[in-house]
Design a protein around this motif. Structure first.
Motif, short mmCIF file in Angstrom:
data_model
loop_
_atom_site.label_atom_id
_atom_site.label_comp_id
_atom_site.label_asym_id
_atom_site.label_seq_id
_atom_site.Cartn_x
_atom_site.Cartn_y
_atom_site.Cartn_z
N PHE A 2 76.61 8.02 49.24
CA PHE A 2 75.95 7.13 48.30
C PHE A 2 74.47 7.50 48.20
O PHE A 2 73.73 7.41 49.18
CB PHE A 2 76.11 5.69 48.75
CG PHE A 2 75.35 4.69 47.91
CD1 PHE A 2 75.50 4.67 46.54
CD2 PHE A 2 74.48 3.78 48.50
CE1 PHE A 2 74.80 3.75 45.75
CE2 PHE A 2 73.79 2.86 47.73
CZ PHE A 2 73.94 2.85 46.35
N PHE A 47 82.34 7.35 46.42
CA PHE A 47 83.09 6.84 47.56
C PHE A 47 84.53 7.32 47.56
O PHE A 47 85.08 7.66 48.61
CB PHE A 47 83.05 5.31 47.55
CG PHE A 47 81.67 4.74 47.47
CD1 PHE A 47 80.83 4.77 48.57
CD2 PHE A 47 81.17 4.22 46.28
CE1 PHE A 47 79.53 4.26 48.50
CE2 PHE A 47 79.89 3.70 46.20
CZ PHE A 47 79.06 3.73 47.31
N ASP A 48 85.14 7.37 46.37
CA ASP A 48 86.50 7.86 46.25
C ASP A 48 86.76 8.15 44.77
O ASP A 48 86.51 7.28 43.93
CB ASP A 48 87.51 6.84 46.77
CG ASP A 48 88.91 7.42 46.94
OD1 ASP A 48 89.49 7.85 45.93
OD2 ASP A 48 89.43 7.44 48.07
N TRP A 87 83.40 -2.01 51.73
CA TRP A 87 83.68 -0.59 51.92
C TRP A 87 83.10 -0.15 53.26
O TRP A 87 81.91 -0.31 53.51
CB TRP A 87 83.05 0.22 50.78
CG TRP A 87 83.59 1.62 50.67
CD1 TRP A 87 83.01 2.76 51.12
CD2 TRP A 87 84.82 2.00 50.05
NE1 TRP A 87 83.79 3.84 50.83
CE2 TRP A 87 84.91 3.40 50.16
CE3 TRP A 87 85.85 1.29 49.42
CZ2 TRP A 87 86.01 4.11 49.66
CZ3 TRP A 87 86.92 2.00 48.92
CH2 TRP A 87 87.01 3.40 49.04
N TYR A 89 81.38 2.00 55.45
CA TYR A 89 80.47 3.10 55.14
C TYR A 89 79.26 3.04 56.07
O TYR A 89 78.71 1.97 56.32
CB TYR A 89 80.00 3.00 53.68
CG TYR A 89 79.06 4.11 53.25
CD1 TYR A 89 79.55 5.32 52.79
CD2 TYR A 89 77.68 3.94 53.32
CE1 TYR A 89 78.69 6.33 52.38
CE2 TYR A 89 76.81 4.94 52.93
CZ TYR A 89 77.32 6.14 52.45
OH TYR A 89 76.46 7.14 52.07
#
Length: 220
Positions: A2, A47-48, A87, A89
């Motif tokens: 990110f 992220f995906d 999420w 992370y």
């Protein structure tokens, strides 16, 4: 990872003092920043790659030229039911740059930042990303500036840790010369086994059998 590679409007929801429980006298505390920004759908791919298509789709009934951009994206059935998506992370070694609009020299640059506790909320106007940033060991002046930004919007950049692409030079090590052992090839070039023991042959005249073998192999 990110990141915010262009100046982005970010809301500072909260600013808290970050201090170790065993902090020693004279050791500066840091701050913990709770931040939020509304970003384009493309941020989900950080992220995906599956997330943008899962939460958003191209709108129906629009002209082809109107498909690009955040304003023309529509929530999918999944996106309409996701109110907040936590999420897992964590990224350390980040750099956070706050631009006060007065030029580069006035920017506040924070190093060694840890980004974590991230969540995303899909909305029709974009994705609301919320995250926490831990900034260690700040002096009173810098910490005071950050405290004063609570509940305000700022323009900022967020960069990931620097990657060192340099590779150490590897020296080519030549193998050491192999000593002749009994059974090895004759160093004179003969393919027949070397008949003498490790450490060299016996002196000429000490053994008639060895003398004859040495002469047959061309060894003095």
């Amino acid at each position: 990872m990110f990141i915010l590679d262009s100046l982005t409007k970010v809301r500072f929801l909260d600013v808290r003092v970050l201090s170790k429980k065993d902090r020693k006298p004279g050791e500066n505390p840091g701050v913990q920043l709770l931040m939020q920004a509304t970003l384009g759908v493309g941020v989900l791919a950080m992220f995906d790659g599956f997330l943008p298509g899962m939460l958003y789709r191209k709108p129906t009934g629009k002209a082809q030229g109107e498909l690009a951009g955040i304003d023309t994206a529509e929530l999918t059935a999944v996106g309409e039911h996701v109110k907040r998506l936590p999420w897992v992370y964590e990224q350390t070694g980040c750099t956070l740059t706050i631009d006060f609009g007065l030029g580069g020299g006035s920017n506040l640059v924070l190093d060694d930042v840890k980004v974590h506790r991230l969540s995303m909320r899909p909305e029709q106007t974009g994705v609301v990303i919320q995250w926490t940033a831990d900034v260690p060991g700040l002096n009173d002046t810098t910490r005071g500036k950050l405290t004063g930004l609570k509940s305000t919007d700022v323009q900022m950049l967020l960069a990931g840790p620097e990657v060192d692409d340099s590779q150490a030079e590897i020296e080519e090590v030549k193998p050491a010369a192999k000593k002749a052992r009994k059974g090895d090839a004759d160093p004179s070039g003969s393919k027949e086994p070397w008949p003498f023991p490790k450490g060299g042959a016996a002196a000429k005249g000490d053994d008639p059998v060895l003398d004859a073998a040495k002469e047959a192999h061309g060894v003095a």
